[in-house]
Design a protein around this motif. Structure first.
Motif, PDB file in Angstrom:
ATOM      1  N   LEU A   1      53.917 -94.564  10.823  1.00 46.94           N
ATOM      2  CA  LEU A   1      53.210 -93.850  11.885  1.00 46.94           C
ATOM      3  C   LEU A   1      53.483 -94.425  13.272  1.00 46.94           C
ATOM      4  CD1 LEU A   1      49.762 -93.279  10.162  1.00 46.94           C
ATOM      5  CD2 LEU A   1      51.391 -91.505  10.850  1.00 46.94           C
ATOM      6  N   CYS A   2      53.690 -95.723  13.354  1.00 40.92           N
ATOM      7  CA  CYS A   2      53.769 -96.388  14.666  1.00 40.92           C
ATOM      8  C   CYS A   2      55.176 -96.717  15.141  1.00 40.92           C
ATOM      9  CB  CYS A   2      52.942 -97.669  14.638  1.00 40.92           C
ATOM     10  SG  CYS A   2      51.185 -97.388  14.353  1.00 40.92           S
ATOM     11  N   ALA A   3      56.118 -96.883  14.239  1.00 43.71           N
ATOM     12  CA  ALA A   3      57.470 -97.282  14.638  1.00 43.71           C
ATOM     13  C   ALA A   3      58.275 -96.077  15.112  1.00 43.71           C
ATOM     14  CB  ALA A   3      58.177 -97.951  13.465  1.00 43.71           C
ATOM     15  N   ASP A   4      59.219 -96.332  15.999  1.00 44.44           N
ATOM     16  CA  ASP A   4      60.131 -95.282  16.439  1.00 44.44           C
ATOM     17  C   ASP A   4      61.192 -94.993  15.387  1.00 44.44           C
ATOM     18  OD1 ASP A   4      58.916 -94.948  18.979  1.00 44.44           O
ATOM     19  OD2 ASP A   4      59.937 -96.748  19.676  1.00 44.44           O
ATOM     20  N   ASN A   5      61.521 -95.988  14.590  1.00 45.43           N
ATOM     21  CA  ASN A   5      62.487 -95.838  13.509  1.00 45.43           C
ATOM     22  C   ASN A   5      62.193 -96.940  12.498  1.00 45.43           C
ATOM     23  OD1 ASN A   5      64.634 -94.821  12.052  1.00 45.43           O
ATOM     24  ND2 ASN A   5      66.212 -95.641  13.404  1.00 45.43           N
ATOM     25  N   TRP A   6      62.564 -96.740  11.244  1.00 45.08           N
ATOM     26  CA  TRP A   6      62.306 -97.732  10.205  1.00 45.08           C
ATOM     27  C   TRP A   6      63.248 -97.482   9.040  1.00 45.08           C
ATOM     28  CZ3 TRP A   6      61.218 -94.992   5.932  1.00 45.08           C
ATOM     29  CH2 TRP A   6      60.629 -93.746   6.087  1.00 45.08           C
ATOM     30  N   GLY A   7      63.337 -98.473   8.155  1.00 49.17           N
ATOM     31  CA  GLY A   7      64.181 -98.304   6.979  1.00 49.17           C
ATOM     32  C   GLY A   7      64.195 -99.553   6.127  1.00 49.17           C
ATOM     33  N   GLY A   8      65.035 -99.512   5.113  1.00 48.96           N
ATOM     34  CA  GLY A   8      65.173-100.640   4.215  1.00 48.96           C
ATOM     35  C   GLY A   8      66.479-100.529   3.454  1.00 48.96           C
ATOM     36  N   TYR A   9      66.969-101.656   2.981  1.00 47.30           N
ATOM     37  CA  TYR A   9      68.146-101.629   2.135  1.00 47.30           C
ATOM     38  C   TYR A   9      68.169-102.870   1.255  1.00 47.30           C
ATOM     39  CZ  TYR A   9      70.079-104.211   6.150  1.00 47.30           C
ATOM     40  OH  TYR A   9      70.281-105.082   7.184  1.00 47.30           O
ATOM     41  N   PRO A  10      68.817-102.731   0.093  1.00 49.71           N
ATOM     42  CA  PRO A  10      68.902-103.868  -0.829  1.00 49.71           C
ATOM     43  C   PRO A  10      69.961-104.861  -0.362  1.00 49.71           C
ATOM     44  CG  PRO A  10      70.073-102.000  -1.732  1.00 49.71           C
ATOM     45  CD  PRO A  10      69.430-101.532  -0.445  1.00 49.71           C
ATOM     46  N   LEU A  11      69.768-106.102  -0.727  1.00 52.16           N
ATOM     47  CA  LEU A  11      70.757-107.150  -0.461  1.00 52.16           C
ATOM     48  C   LEU A  11      71.211-107.696  -1.809  1.00 52.16           C
ATOM     49  CD1 LEU A  11      68.923-109.012   2.432  1.00 52.16           C
ATOM     50  CD2 LEU A  11      70.780-107.369   2.627  1.00 52.16           C
ATOM     51  N   ALA A  12      72.457-107.470  -2.133  1.00 51.44           N
ATOM     52  CA  ALA A  12      72.999-107.957  -3.394  1.00 51.44           C
ATOM     53  C   ALA A  12      73.445-109.399  -3.222  1.00 51.44           C
ATOM     54  CB  ALA A  12      74.174-107.083  -3.827  1.00 51.44           C
ATOM     55  N   ASP A  13      73.606-110.101  -4.332  1.00 50.11           N
ATOM     56  CA  ASP A  13      74.095-111.481  -4.265  1.00 50.11           C
ATOM     57  C   ASP A  13      75.420-111.513  -3.515  1.00 50.11           C
ATOM     58  OD1 ASP A  13      72.020-112.620  -5.658  1.00 50.11           O
ATOM     59  OD2 ASP A  13      72.967-112.299  -7.600  1.00 50.11           O
TER      60      ASP A  13
ATOM     61  N   PRO B   1      64.345 -92.049   7.162  1.00 50.76           N
ATOM     62  CA  PRO B   1      63.224 -91.184   7.525  1.00 50.76           C
ATOM     63  C   PRO B   1      63.706 -89.766   7.825  1.00 50.76           C
ATOM     64  CG  PRO B   1      63.466 -92.994   9.108  1.00 50.76           C
ATOM     65  CD  PRO B   1      64.551 -93.128   8.104  1.00 50.76           C
ATOM     66  N   SER B   2      62.929 -88.808   7.394  1.00 50.40           N
ATOM     67  CA  SER B   2      63.265 -87.414   7.678  1.00 50.40           C
ATOM     68  C   SER B   2      62.634 -87.014   9.005  1.00 50.40           C
ATOM     69  CB  SER B   2      62.747 -86.514   6.556  1.00 50.40           C
ATOM     70  OG  SER B   2      61.341 -86.373   6.665  1.00 50.40           O
ATOM     71  N   PRO B   3      63.096 -85.916   9.597  1.00 50.47           N
ATOM     72  CA  PRO B   3      62.485 -85.465  10.854  1.00 50.47           C
ATOM     73  C   PRO B   3      60.989 -85.145  10.702  1.00 50.47           C
ATOM     74  CG  PRO B   3      64.569 -84.340  10.473  1.00 50.47           C
ATOM     75  CD  PRO B   3      64.266 -85.130   9.235  1.00 50.47           C
ATOM     76  N   LEU B   4      60.557 -84.837   9.497  1.00 50.50           N
ATOM     77  CA  LEU B   4      59.149 -84.504   9.261  1.00 50.50           C
ATOM     78  C   LEU B   4      58.335 -85.686   8.757  1.00 50.50           C
ATOM     79  CD1 LEU B   4      59.529 -80.987   7.600  1.00 50.50           C
ATOM     80  CD2 LEU B   4      58.931 -81.530   9.970  1.00 50.50           C
ATOM     81  N   ASP B   5      58.917 -86.884   8.726  1.00 52.98           N
ATOM     82  CA  ASP B   5      58.207 -88.008   8.125  1.00 52.98           C
ATOM     83  C   ASP B   5      56.901 -88.342   8.827  1.00 52.98           C
ATOM     84  OD1 ASP B   5      58.197 -90.202   6.060  1.00 52.98           O
ATOM     85  OD2 ASP B   5      57.856 -91.307   7.926  1.00 52.98           O
ATOM     86  N   ARG B   6      56.852 -88.271  10.130  1.00 55.91           N
ATOM     87  CA  ARG B   6      55.608 -88.604  10.827  1.00 55.91           C
ATOM     88  C   ARG B   6      54.499 -87.638  10.414  1.00 55.91           C
ATOM     89  NH1 ARG B   6      55.865 -91.458  16.327  1.00 55.91           N
ATOM     90  NH2 ARG B   6      56.953 -92.793  14.903  1.00 55.91           N
ATOM     91  N   PHE B   7      54.827 -86.366  10.274  1.00 55.13           N
ATOM     92  CA  PHE B   7      53.855 -85.377   9.803  1.00 55.13           C
ATOM     93  C   PHE B   7      53.428 -85.705   8.372  1.00 55.13           C
ATOM     94  CE2 PHE B   7      52.967 -81.479   7.433  1.00 55.13           C
ATOM     95  CZ  PHE B   7      51.846 -81.034   8.128  1.00 55.13           C
ATOM     96  N   THR B   8      54.393 -86.034   7.519  1.00 52.84           N
ATOM     97  CA  THR B   8      54.087 -86.402   6.132  1.00 52.84           C
ATOM     98  C   THR B   8      53.192 -87.633   6.097  1.00 52.84           C
ATOM     99  OG1 THR B   8      56.220 -85.529   5.445  1.00 52.84           O
ATOM    100  CG2 THR B   8      55.116 -87.002   3.907  1.00 52.84           C
TER     101      THR B   8
ATOM    102  N   GLU C   1      53.302-106.679  16.705  1.00 51.98           N
ATOM    103  CA  GLU C   1      52.509-107.637  15.925  1.00 51.98           C
ATOM    104  C   GLU C   1      51.888-106.986  14.693  1.00 51.98           C
ATOM    105  OE1 GLU C   1      49.892-110.966  17.518  1.00 51.98           O
ATOM    106  OE2 GLU C   1      50.079-109.618  19.235  1.00 51.98           O
ATOM    107  N   LEU C   2      51.286-105.818  14.890  1.00 57.07           N
ATOM    108  CA  LEU C   2      50.656-105.110  13.771  1.00 57.07           C
ATOM    109  C   LEU C   2      51.673-104.804  12.679  1.00 57.07           C
ATOM    110  CD1 LEU C   2      48.325-103.514  12.426  1.00 57.07           C
ATOM    111  CD2 LEU C   2      49.063-101.543  13.808  1.00 57.07           C
ATOM    112  N   LEU C   3      52.810-104.241  13.051  1.00 57.22           N
ATOM    113  CA  LEU C   3      53.806-103.839  12.066  1.00 57.22           C
ATOM    114  C   LEU C   3      54.462-105.040  11.400  1.00 57.22           C
ATOM    115  CD1 LEU C   3      55.437-100.807  13.895  1.00 57.22           C
ATOM    116  CD2 LEU C   3      53.338-100.917  12.538  1.00 57.22           C
ATOM    117  N   THR C   4      54.717-106.090  12.170  1.00 55.91           N
ATOM    118  CA  THR C   4      55.280-107.313  11.604  1.00 55.91           C
ATOM    119  C   THR C   4      54.329-107.916  10.588  1.00 55.91           C
ATOM    120  OG1 THR C   4      56.557-107.743  13.598  1.00 55.91           O
ATOM    121  CG2 THR C   4      56.126-109.634  12.163  1.00 55.91           C
ATOM    122  N   CYS C   5      53.066-107.967  10.932  1.00 59.56           N
ATOM    123  CA  CYS C   5      52.061-108.514  10.027  1.00 59.56           C
ATOM    124  C   CYS C   5      52.032-107.734   8.709  1.00 59.56           C
ATOM    125  CB  CYS C   5      50.698-108.498  10.704  1.00 59.56           C
ATOM    126  SG  CYS C   5      49.406-109.263   9.716  1.00 59.56           S
ATOM    127  N   GLU C   6      52.118-106.416   8.794  1.00 57.28           N
ATOM    128  CA  GLU C   6      52.113-105.589   7.582  1.00 57.28           C
ATOM    129  C   GLU C   6      53.315-105.901   6.695  1.00 57.28           C
ATOM    130  OE1 GLU C   6      49.668-103.866   6.554  1.00 57.28           O
ATOM    131  OE2 GLU C   6      48.480-103.744   8.377  1.00 57.28           O
TER     132      GLU C   6
END
Length: 163
Positions: free
Chosen positions: A126-138, A97-104, A48-53
């Motif tokens: 900080l809270c997710a086990d994994n995360w990411g993003g990507y663009p969506l082209a037309d 995410p890099s292996p050091l991302d949580r520390f960063t 819920e917290l992460l979805t809201c963000e």
């Protein structure tokens, strides 16, 4: 629905959201109902917290609709993704995410203790086990923008680990 066993079959729910400040609340209510119905209540508070963000960012930083997708993946993993019409993927979601991302992320959080905004993606990191993003082209359906996502996995109990 009390004591519903977790579903082992994959499933997906989608919710189209208008660009409206109420979208975050509606997303939380929908997510809570889905997770409760599928016996995944252990993940509810964090999800819920992460979805809201992510939904709040979609409403603030785009001028079109958004879409929430809630997916059950193998091994009881939950993936929540938010599509919006803004094609700009904010750093660091523009790279894996890099292996050091949580520390960063912890370092960034400590450096911005007095911040009153702009911490949503930091909370996801900080809270997710994994995360990411990507663009969506037309494409054929005219969908463009970006998709940000996160994954959560239930914690195994001591009993499950020992078994």
């Amino acid at each position: 629905m009390a004591n519903v066993p977790p579903s082992s079959d994959p499933w997906t729910y989608s919710l189209r959201l208008p660009n409206d400040p109420r979208a975050a609340r509606i997303s939380r209510v929908t997510l809570r109902a889905v997770l409760s119905s599928h016996g995944m209540t252990e993940l509810t508070d964090t999800a819920e917290l992460l979805t809201c963000e992510l939904v709040t960012n979609a409403v603030r930083h785009s001028d079109g609709p958004a879409q929430l997708r809630i997916r059950h993946l193998r091994e009881s993993r939950l993936r929540v993704s938010i599509w919006d019409t803004n094609p700009t993927i904010p750093a660091p979601f523009d790279a894996p995410p890099s292996p050091l991302d949580r520390f960063t992320a912890l370092t960034e959080a400590a450096a911005s203790l007095d911040a009153t905004s702009g911490r949503g993606l930091l909370i996801v990191r900080l809270c997710a086990d994994n995360w990411g993003g990507y663009p969506l082209a037309d494409d054929l359906f005219g969908i463009s923008g970006k998709l940000l996502w996160f994954e959560l996995t239930p914690q195994q109990s001591t009993y499950e680990i020992a078994a």
